[in-house]
Design a protein around this motif. Structure first.
Motif, PDB file in Angstrom:
ATOM      1  N   GLU A 104      73.064 -31.586 -13.597  1.00 18.62           N
ATOM      2  CA  GLU A 104      74.690 -31.863 -13.543  1.00 18.62           C
ATOM      3  C   GLU A 104      75.283 -30.733 -13.795  1.00 18.62           C
ATOM      4  O   GLU A 104      76.424 -30.378 -13.463  1.00 18.62           O
ATOM      5  N   ALA A 105      74.761 -29.703 -14.750  1.00 21.79           N
ATOM      6  CA  ALA A 105      75.534 -28.590 -14.984  1.00 21.79           C
ATOM      7  C   ALA A 105      75.459 -27.510 -14.079  1.00 21.79           C
ATOM      8  O   ALA A 105      76.340 -26.892 -13.545  1.00 21.79           O
ATOM      9  N   LEU A 106      74.481 -27.236 -13.284  1.00 21.12           N
ATOM     10  CA  LEU A 106      74.023 -26.177 -12.554  1.00 21.12           C
ATOM     11  C   LEU A 106      74.160 -26.486 -11.009  1.00 21.12           C
ATOM     12  O   LEU A 106      74.225 -25.487 -10.407  1.00 21.12           O
ATOM     13  N   ARG A 107      74.266 -27.847 -10.741  1.00 20.41           N
ATOM     14  CA  ARG A 107      74.241 -27.978  -9.292  1.00 20.41           C
ATOM     15  C   ARG A 107      72.991 -27.370  -8.321  1.00 20.41           C
ATOM     16  O   ARG A 107      73.616 -26.572  -7.307  1.00 20.41           O
ATOM     17  N   PRO A 108      71.979 -27.547  -8.659  1.00 23.42           N
ATOM     18  CA  PRO A 108      71.022 -26.767  -7.868  1.00 23.42           C
ATOM     19  C   PRO A 108      70.814 -27.407  -6.519  1.00 23.42           C
ATOM     20  O   PRO A 108      71.310 -28.377  -6.302  1.00 23.42           O
ATOM     21  N   ASP A 109      69.912 -26.745  -5.659  1.00 24.46           N
ATOM     22  CA  ASP A 109      69.720 -27.241  -4.148  1.00 24.46           C
ATOM     23  C   ASP A 109      68.627 -28.182  -4.551  1.00 24.46           C
ATOM     24  O   ASP A 109      68.324 -29.392  -3.571  1.00 24.46           O
ATOM     25  N   VAL A 110      67.460 -27.714  -5.244  1.00 23.39           N
ATOM     26  CA  VAL A 110      66.418 -28.535  -5.499  1.00 23.39           C
ATOM     27  C   VAL A 110      65.973 -28.780  -7.093  1.00 23.39           C
ATOM     28  O   VAL A 110      66.053 -27.996  -7.831  1.00 23.39           O
ATOM     29  N   LEU A 111      65.497 -29.864  -7.137  1.00 21.80           N
ATOM     30  CA  LEU A 111      64.826 -30.340  -8.478  1.00 21.80           C
ATOM     31  C   LEU A 111      63.302 -30.346  -8.227  1.00 21.80           C
ATOM     32  O   LEU A 111      62.972 -31.302  -7.396  1.00 21.80           O
ATOM     33  N   VAL A 112      62.403 -29.660  -8.939  1.00 18.15           N
ATOM     34  CA  VAL A 112      60.973 -30.083  -9.212  1.00 18.15           C
ATOM     35  C   VAL A 112      60.450 -30.497 -10.432  1.00 18.15           C
ATOM     36  O   VAL A 112      61.032 -29.903 -11.332  1.00 18.15           O
ATOM     37  N   VAL A 113      60.324 -31.708 -10.444  1.00 22.03           N
ATOM     38  CA  VAL A 113      60.314 -32.502 -11.700  1.00 22.03           C
ATOM     39  C   VAL A 113      58.784 -33.277 -11.871  1.00 22.03           C
ATOM     40  O   VAL A 113      58.088 -33.684 -10.782  1.00 22.03           O
ATOM     41  N   ASP A 114      58.251 -33.129 -13.061  1.00 21.29           N
ATOM     42  CA  ASP A 114      56.798 -33.838 -13.293  1.00 21.29           C
ATOM     43  C   ASP A 114      57.074 -35.410 -13.373  1.00 21.29           C
ATOM     44  O   ASP A 114      58.530 -35.599 -13.403  1.00 21.29           O
TER      45      ASP A 114
ATOM     46  N   PRO B 149      56.891 -37.202 -21.770  1.00 25.44           N
ATOM     47  CA  PRO B 149      57.366 -38.218 -22.874  1.00 25.44           C
ATOM     48  C   PRO B 149      58.020 -37.093 -23.955  1.00 25.44           C
ATOM     49  O   PRO B 149      57.768 -36.127 -23.903  1.00 25.44           O
ATOM     50  N   PRO B 150      58.697 -37.689 -24.919  1.00 22.46           N
ATOM     51  CA  PRO B 150      59.220 -38.970 -24.794  1.00 22.46           C
ATOM     52  C   PRO B 150      60.355 -39.788 -24.226  1.00 22.46           C
ATOM     53  O   PRO B 150      60.919 -41.029 -24.368  1.00 22.46           O
ATOM     54  N   GLY B 151      60.996 -38.928 -23.372  1.00 21.62           N
ATOM     55  CA  GLY B 151      62.114 -39.502 -22.672  1.00 21.62           C
ATOM     56  C   GLY B 151      61.912 -39.949 -21.311  1.00 21.62           C
ATOM     57  O   GLY B 151      60.667 -40.515 -20.971  1.00 21.62           O
ATOM     58  N   PRO B 152      62.836 -39.952 -20.446  1.00 17.64           N
ATOM     59  CA  PRO B 152      62.559 -40.556 -19.000  1.00 17.64           C
ATOM     60  C   PRO B 152      61.414 -39.904 -18.227  1.00 17.64           C
ATOM     61  O   PRO B 152      61.438 -38.556 -18.210  1.00 17.64           O
ATOM     62  N   ASN B 153      60.942 -40.542 -17.502  1.00 11.35           N
ATOM     63  CA  ASN B 153      59.887 -40.129 -16.747  1.00 11.35           C
ATOM     64  C   ASN B 153      60.447 -39.515 -15.293  1.00 11.35           C
ATOM     65  O   ASN B 153      61.830 -39.460 -15.004  1.00 11.35           O
ATOM     66  N   GLY B 154      59.828 -38.986 -14.619  1.00 16.44           N
ATOM     67  CA  GLY B 154      60.549 -38.175 -13.236  1.00 16.44           C
ATOM     68  C   GLY B 154      60.844 -39.385 -12.370  1.00 16.44           C
ATOM     69  O   GLY B 154      61.947 -39.010 -11.643  1.00 16.44           O
TER      70      GLY B 154
ATOM     71  N   TYR C 239      56.284 -33.771  -8.726  1.00 17.39           N
ATOM     72  CA  TYR C 239      55.023 -32.992  -8.712  1.00 17.39           C
ATOM     73  C   TYR C 239      54.340 -33.315  -9.833  1.00 17.39           C
ATOM     74  O   TYR C 239      54.502 -33.087 -10.903  1.00 17.39           O
ATOM     75  N   SER C 240      53.193 -34.117  -9.753  1.00 15.64           N
ATOM     76  CA  SER C 240      52.455 -34.673 -10.760  1.00 15.64           C
ATOM     77  C   SER C 240      51.005 -35.000 -10.386  1.00 15.64           C
ATOM     78  O   SER C 240      50.530 -34.826  -9.472  1.00 15.64           O
ATOM     79  N   ASN C 241      50.343 -35.172 -11.584  1.00 15.69           N
ATOM     80  CA  ASN C 241      49.033 -35.482 -11.433  1.00 15.69           C
ATOM     81  C   ASN C 241      48.302 -36.853 -11.259  1.00 15.69           C
ATOM     82  O   ASN C 241      47.414 -37.093 -10.861  1.00 15.69           O
TER      83      ASN C 241
ATOM     84  N   LEU D 190      54.414 -35.212  -4.736  1.00 15.51           N
ATOM     85  CA  LEU D 190      53.120 -34.202  -4.386  1.00 15.51           C
ATOM     86  C   LEU D 190      52.356 -34.207  -5.721  1.00 15.51           C
ATOM     87  O   LEU D 190      52.898 -34.176  -6.748  1.00 15.51           O
ATOM     88  N   HIS D 191      51.081 -33.797  -5.241  1.00 15.22           N
ATOM     89  CA  HIS D 191      49.892 -33.786  -6.381  1.00 15.22           C
ATOM     90  C   HIS D 191      50.102 -32.381  -7.096  1.00 15.22           C
ATOM     91  O   HIS D 191      50.387 -31.343  -6.184  1.00 15.22           O
ATOM     92  N   LYS D 192      50.248 -32.451  -8.283  1.00 17.03           N
ATOM     93  CA  LYS D 192      50.069 -30.803  -8.607  1.00 17.03           C
ATOM     94  C   LYS D 192      48.954 -30.207  -8.488  1.00 17.03           C
ATOM     95  O   LYS D 192      47.661 -30.510  -8.234  1.00 17.03           O
ATOM     96  N   GLY D 193      48.950 -28.814  -8.118  1.00 16.96           N
ATOM     97  CA  GLY D 193      48.018 -27.936  -7.811  1.00 16.96           C
ATOM     98  C   GLY D 193      48.255 -27.732  -5.991  1.00 16.96           C
ATOM     99  O   GLY D 193      47.763 -26.887  -5.584  1.00 16.96           O
ATOM    100  N   GLN D 194      49.100 -28.391  -5.509  1.00 15.70           N
ATOM    101  CA  GLN D 194      49.201 -28.113  -4.026  1.00 15.70           C
ATOM    102  C   GLN D 194      50.574 -27.206  -3.979  1.00 15.70           C
ATOM    103  O   GLN D 194      51.552 -27.681  -3.407  1.00 15.70           O
ATOM    104  N   LEU D 195      50.427 -26.038  -4.226  1.00 16.53           N
ATOM    105  CA  LEU D 195      51.423 -25.132  -4.265  1.00 16.53           C
ATOM    106  C   LEU D 195      51.822 -24.809  -2.860  1.00 16.53           C
ATOM    107  O   LEU D 195      52.957 -24.455  -2.574  1.00 16.53           O
ATOM    108  N   ALA D 196      50.854 -24.699  -1.926  1.00 14.10           N
ATOM    109  CA  ALA D 196      51.320 -24.422  -0.577  1.00 14.10           C
ATOM    110  C   ALA D 196      52.451 -25.689   0.009  1.00 14.10           C
ATOM    111  O   ALA D 196      53.302 -25.438   0.668  1.00 14.10           O
ATOM    112  N   ALA D 197      51.989 -26.948  -0.500  1.00 17.32           N
ATOM    113  CA  ALA D 197      52.744 -28.016   0.027  1.00 17.32           C
ATOM    114  C   ALA D 197      54.105 -27.953  -0.823  1.00 17.32           C
ATOM    115  O   ALA D 197      55.158 -28.575  -0.185  1.00 17.32           O
TER     116      ALA D 197
END
Length: 116
Positions: A43-53, A57-62, A81-83, A101-108
């Motif tokens: 909300e502060a930085l207004r990026p083009d993309v968020l990559v989130v796990d 915990p303990p807060g909100p999930n992705g 981006y998660s396991n 996407l599954h973690k570890g799939q850096l190309a994807a």
């Protein structure tokens, strides 16, 4: 290239994302270790993309982070981006307009970020 915020409670995974996406030429403008911090940075930085796990915990999930940001930033490209490999999570992300996407799939991940 894209302006990106990354969020993961695992500091090593977070560092890897910052390094990898930076080497790809993206501008990583913020790094968060919690869902609350991810929302605030976006909300502060207004990026083009968020990559989130998914699980931070303990807060909100992705998925909850995606829900919150869709209300205030519907144009934001989000990649969860998660396991966790659960069809319900994939479907929830897709319904909210996010990639999952599954973690570890850096190309994807690189392709998903470039698509933004």
């Amino acid at each position: 290239m894209s302006r990106i915020v990354v969020a993961d409670n695992d500091v090593d995974a977070l560092d890897l994302l910052v390094l990898d996406l930076g080497l790809e030429g993206h501008d990583v403008v913020g790094a968060a270790e919690s869902g609350e911090e991810a929302v605030a940075l976006c909300e502060a930085l207004r990026p083009d993309v968020l990559v989130v796990d998914y699980r931070m915990p303990p807060g909100p999930n992705g998925i909850e982070v995606v829900r919150r940001l869709r209300r205030t930033m519907p144009e934001l490209r989000i990649v969860v981006y998660s396991n966790y490999q659960d069809a319900r999570l994939h479907e929830a992300a897709q319904r909210l307009g996010a990639a999952y996407l599954h973690k570890g799939q850096l190309a994807a991940l690189r392709r998903a970020v470039r698509a933004a």
